[in-house]
Design an enzyme around this catalytic site. Structure first.
Site, PDB file in Angstrom:
ATOM      1  N   HIS A  54      14.685  32.472 -10.684  1.00  0.00           N
ATOM      2  CA  HIS A  54      14.963  31.895  -9.375  1.00  0.00           C
ATOM      3  C   HIS A  54      14.594  32.958  -8.344  1.00  0.00           C
ATOM      4  O   HIS A  54      15.112  34.074  -8.397  1.00  0.00           O
ATOM      5  CB  HIS A  54      16.459  31.599  -9.215  1.00  0.00           C
ATOM      6  CG  HIS A  54      17.026  30.628 -10.213  1.00  0.00           C
ATOM      7  ND1 HIS A  54      17.297  29.316  -9.907  1.00  0.00           N
ATOM      8  CD2 HIS A  54      17.393  30.792 -11.517  1.00  0.00           C
ATOM      9  CE1 HIS A  54      17.811  28.711 -10.977  1.00  0.00           C
ATOM     10  NE2 HIS A  54      17.879  29.591 -11.957  1.00  0.00           N
ATOM     11  N   CYS A  86      10.966  20.094 -23.411  1.00  0.00           N
ATOM     12  CA  CYS A  86      11.913  20.388 -22.331  1.00  0.00           C
ATOM     13  C   CYS A  86      11.342  19.971 -20.967  1.00  0.00           C
ATOM     14  O   CYS A  86      10.139  19.738 -20.823  1.00  0.00           O
ATOM     15  CB  CYS A  86      12.304  21.875 -22.344  1.00  0.00           C
ATOM     16  SG  CYS A  86      11.130  22.979 -21.515  1.00  0.00           S
ATOM     17  N   HIS A 116      13.009  30.904 -16.792  1.00  0.00           N
ATOM     18  CA  HIS A 116      12.643  30.757 -15.382  1.00  0.00           C
ATOM     19  C   HIS A 116      13.374  31.799 -14.561  1.00  0.00           C
ATOM     20  O   HIS A 116      14.515  32.156 -14.851  1.00  0.00           O
ATOM     21  CB  HIS A 116      12.949  29.348 -14.856  1.00  0.00           C
ATOM     22  CG  HIS A 116      14.353  28.891 -15.097  1.00  0.00           C
ATOM     23  ND1 HIS A 116      14.797  28.455 -16.331  1.00  0.00           N
ATOM     24  CD2 HIS A 116      15.422  28.812 -14.275  1.00  0.00           C
ATOM     25  CE1 HIS A 116      16.075  28.123 -16.249  1.00  0.00           C
ATOM     26  NE2 HIS A 116      16.477  28.344 -15.008  1.00  0.00           N
ATOM     27  N   ASP A 175      12.690  24.616  -6.334  1.00  0.00           N
ATOM     28  CA  ASP A 175      13.846  24.109  -7.076  1.00  0.00           C
ATOM     29  C   ASP A 175      14.293  22.780  -6.456  1.00  0.00           C
ATOM     30  O   ASP A 175      14.291  22.612  -5.234  1.00  0.00           O
ATOM     31  CB  ASP A 175      14.986  25.138  -7.006  1.00  0.00           C
ATOM     32  CG  ASP A 175      16.086  24.857  -8.016  1.00  0.00           C
ATOM     33  OD1 ASP A 175      16.233  25.648  -8.958  1.00  0.00           O
ATOM     34  OD2 ASP A 175      16.807  23.834  -7.852  1.00  0.00           O
ATOM     35  N   HIS A 197       6.128  27.841 -23.633  1.00  0.00           N
ATOM     36  CA  HIS A 197       7.583  27.764 -23.762  1.00  0.00           C
ATOM     37  C   HIS A 197       8.182  29.022 -24.396  1.00  0.00           C
ATOM     38  O   HIS A 197       7.826  29.398 -25.507  1.00  0.00           O
ATOM     39  CB  HIS A 197       7.980  26.542 -24.603  1.00  0.00           C
ATOM     40  CG  HIS A 197       9.454  26.323 -24.656  1.00  0.00           C
ATOM     41  ND1 HIS A 197      10.123  25.536 -23.734  1.00  0.00           N
ATOM     42  CD2 HIS A 197      10.395  26.825 -25.487  1.00  0.00           C
ATOM     43  CE1 HIS A 197      11.417  25.558 -24.010  1.00  0.00           C
ATOM     44  NE2 HIS A 197      11.608  26.330 -25.075  1.00  0.00           N
TER      45      HIS A 197
HETATM   46  P1  DGP Z   1      19.427  27.344 -14.614  1.00  0.00           P
HETATM   47  O1  DGP Z   1      20.886  27.069 -14.434  1.00  0.00           O
HETATM   48  O2  DGP Z   1      19.101  28.787 -14.372  1.00  0.00           O
HETATM   49  O3  DGP Z   1      18.896  26.826 -15.936  1.00  0.00           O
HETATM   50  O4  DGP Z   1      18.701  26.570 -13.437  1.00  0.00           O
HETATM   51  C1  DGP Z   1      17.928  25.430 -13.585  1.00  0.00           C
HETATM   52  C2  DGP Z   1      17.416  25.066 -12.217  1.00  0.00           C
HETATM   53  O5  DGP Z   1      16.435  24.051 -12.364  1.00  0.00           O
HETATM   54  C3  DGP Z   1      18.460  24.510 -11.249  1.00  0.00           C
HETATM   55  O6  DGP Z   1      18.491  25.353 -10.088  1.00  0.00           O
HETATM   56  C4  DGP Z   1      17.961  23.121 -10.868  1.00  0.00           C
HETATM   57  C5  DGP Z   1      16.528  23.152 -11.279  1.00  0.00           C
HETATM   58  N1  DGP Z   1      15.990  21.886 -11.771  1.00  0.00           N
HETATM   59  C6  DGP Z   1      16.534  21.091 -12.729  1.00  0.00           C
HETATM   60  N2  DGP Z   1      15.739  20.052 -12.990  1.00  0.00           N
HETATM   61  C7  DGP Z   1      14.664  20.179 -12.184  1.00  0.00           C
HETATM   62  C8  DGP Z   1      13.480  19.398 -11.990  1.00  0.00           C
HETATM   63  O7  DGP Z   1      13.239  18.371 -12.637  1.00  0.00           O
HETATM   64  N3  DGP Z   1      12.613  19.851 -11.044  1.00  0.00           N
HETATM   65  C9  DGP Z   1      12.831  20.998 -10.327  1.00  0.00           C
HETATM   66  N4  DGP Z   1      11.913  21.348  -9.430  1.00  0.00           N
HETATM   67  N5  DGP Z   1      13.927  21.751 -10.483  1.00  0.00           N
HETATM   68  C10 DGP Z   1      14.827  21.350 -11.394  1.00  0.00           C
END
Ligand code: DGP
Length: 117
Positions: free
Chosen positions: A97, A2, A95, A28, A44
């Site tokens: 936020h 992932c 994760h 993010d 993971h």
């Molecule tokens: P969720 O919907 O809770 O699975 O949020 C996933 C979050 O991950 C979303 O706010 C955008 C963030 N995100 C997606 N891809 C990447 C990445 O490659 N790098 C970073 N730093 N954030 C990412």
């Protein structure tokens, strides 16, 4: 593997805030608040529903430290974890936020989250 596992092993870049042996915090890519940090375990685990209480203990202390580093431990912040399909989880690696850096909206009167019901 992932996306977040690739970030953990260095295959993909991230803007790191803090890390230790077990956890990593980084900005993010699509911030929804002035401060929007993602906090993940390095091992993971797909979602909150499947995390152990033991891992959550370490993750709690680490998250509190991230809040201190970002300077929001006193002013306040919001922690969110999206769990599973109805929770709109997009990345299936646990994760949290951490959102802050200003007064966040929490509109009890008008917000309707029941988009698909
Ligand atoms: P969720 O919907 O809770 O699975 O949020 C996933 C979050 O991950 C979303 O706010 C955008 C963030 N995100 C997606 N891809 C990447 C990445 O490659 N790098 C970073 N730093 N954030 C990412």
């Amino acid at each position: 593997m992932c996306i977040f596992c690739k970030i953990v092993n260095g295959e993909l870049p991230c803007n790191t805030i803090a890390e230790n042996e077990n956890f990593l915090a980084f900005h993010d890519l699509y911030p929804k608040a002035p401060i929007h940090i993602l906090i993940i375990p390095k091992n993971h685990v797909d979602c909150f529903q499947n995390v152990s209480a033991d891992m959550m203990g370490g993750l709690t202390s680490f998250t509190q430290e991230v809040a201190r580093i970002m300077g929001v431990d006193k002013s306040g912040y919001r922690l969110i974890t999206n769990n599973g399909e109805d929770g709109a989880q997009e990345i299936h690696h646990l994760h949290f936020h951490l959102l802050g850096g200003g007064k966040l909206k929490w509109d009890h009167q008008h917000e309707d989250n029941r988009k698909s019901i």
